[in-house]
Design a protein around this motif. Structure first.
Motif, PDB file in Angstrom:
ATOM      1  N   VAL A  32       0.839  -1.199   0.000  1.00 33.42           N
ATOM      2  CA  VAL A  32       0.000   0.000   0.000  1.00 33.42           C
ATOM      3  C   VAL A  32       0.874   1.250   0.000  1.00 33.42           C
ATOM      4  N   VAL A  33       1.882   1.258   0.849  1.00 36.36           N
ATOM      5  CA  VAL A  33       2.778   2.425   0.901  1.00 36.36           C
ATOM      6  C   VAL A  33       3.516   2.582  -0.420  1.00 36.36           C
ATOM      7  N   ALA A  34       3.983   1.492  -0.992  1.00 33.76           N
ATOM      8  CA  ALA A  34       4.687   1.553  -2.282  1.00 33.76           C
ATOM      9  C   ALA A  34       3.776   2.134  -3.362  1.00 33.76           C
ATOM     10  N   ASP A  35       2.514   1.714  -3.366  1.00 33.74           N
ATOM     11  CA  ASP A  35       1.565   2.258  -4.346  1.00 33.74           C
ATOM     12  C   ASP A  35       1.350   3.750  -4.128  1.00 33.74           C
ATOM     13  N   GLU A  36       1.243   4.156  -2.866  1.00 35.46           N
ATOM     14  CA  GLU A  36       0.993   5.574  -2.566  1.00 35.46           C
ATOM     15  C   GLU A  36       2.139   6.472  -3.011  1.00 35.46           C
ATOM     16  N   VAL A  37       3.357   5.978  -2.889  1.00 30.74           N
ATOM     17  CA  VAL A  37       4.511   6.800  -3.290  1.00 30.74           C
ATOM     18  C   VAL A  37       4.991   6.467  -4.700  1.00 30.74           C
ATOM     19  N   ARG A  38       4.211   5.651  -5.406  1.00 27.35           N
ATOM     20  CA  ARG A  38       4.475   5.292  -6.804  1.00 27.35           C
ATOM     21  C   ARG A  38       5.838   4.619  -6.995  1.00 27.35           C
ATOM     22  N   VAL A  39       6.095   3.635  -6.149  1.00 30.04           N
ATOM     23  CA  VAL A  39       7.307   2.824  -6.263  1.00 30.04           C
ATOM     24  C   VAL A  39       6.874   1.422  -6.662  1.00 30.04           C
TER      25      VAL A  39
END
Length: 118
Positions: A32-39
């Protein structure tokens, strides 16, 4: 100062070790965090390796202080980049990255203080 150095170093190593395990396991919270920061999710294993190396390096610093300092510096740089990634996308949930950055800075400061490197 010895107690502060030992406690802070162990807590920071445990926190980063746990974060590394979450990366290796492909935990939903990490995705989820990776998706939010576009990684891309494919970066989670390399990020986990960096976190694990930082955790092991901090603990190795008890025997070889220069390794502990290098690990702490590496974690500070890693989390500066993480905070920057959150800021880049204007993510309001930057507190987790900031808290890990503060912990990494704390490990570096107590390590420098304990080993009289001021």
């Amino acid at each position: 100062m010895h107690i502060a150095y030992v406690v802070v170093t162990i807590v920071v190593a445990l926190a980063n070790g746990y974060a590394a395990v979450l990366n290796f396991a492909g935990a939903e919270s990490v995705r989820v965090v990776a998706d939010e920061v576009r990684v891309s999710p494919r970066w989670m294993i390399p990020f986990g390796i960096l976190l694990a190396c930082g955790a092991v390096g901090l603990l190795a610093g008890f025997a070889v202080p220069v390794l502990g300092m290098a690990a702490a510096i590496g974690l500070v740089v890693y989390f500066i980049c993480a905070v920057s990634a959150h800021i880049r996308v204007r993510d309001p949930k930057v507190a987790g990255a900031v808290s890990f950055l503060v912990m990494a800075v704390g490990a570096l400061v107590v390590g420098l203080g304990y080993h009289n490197r001021w």
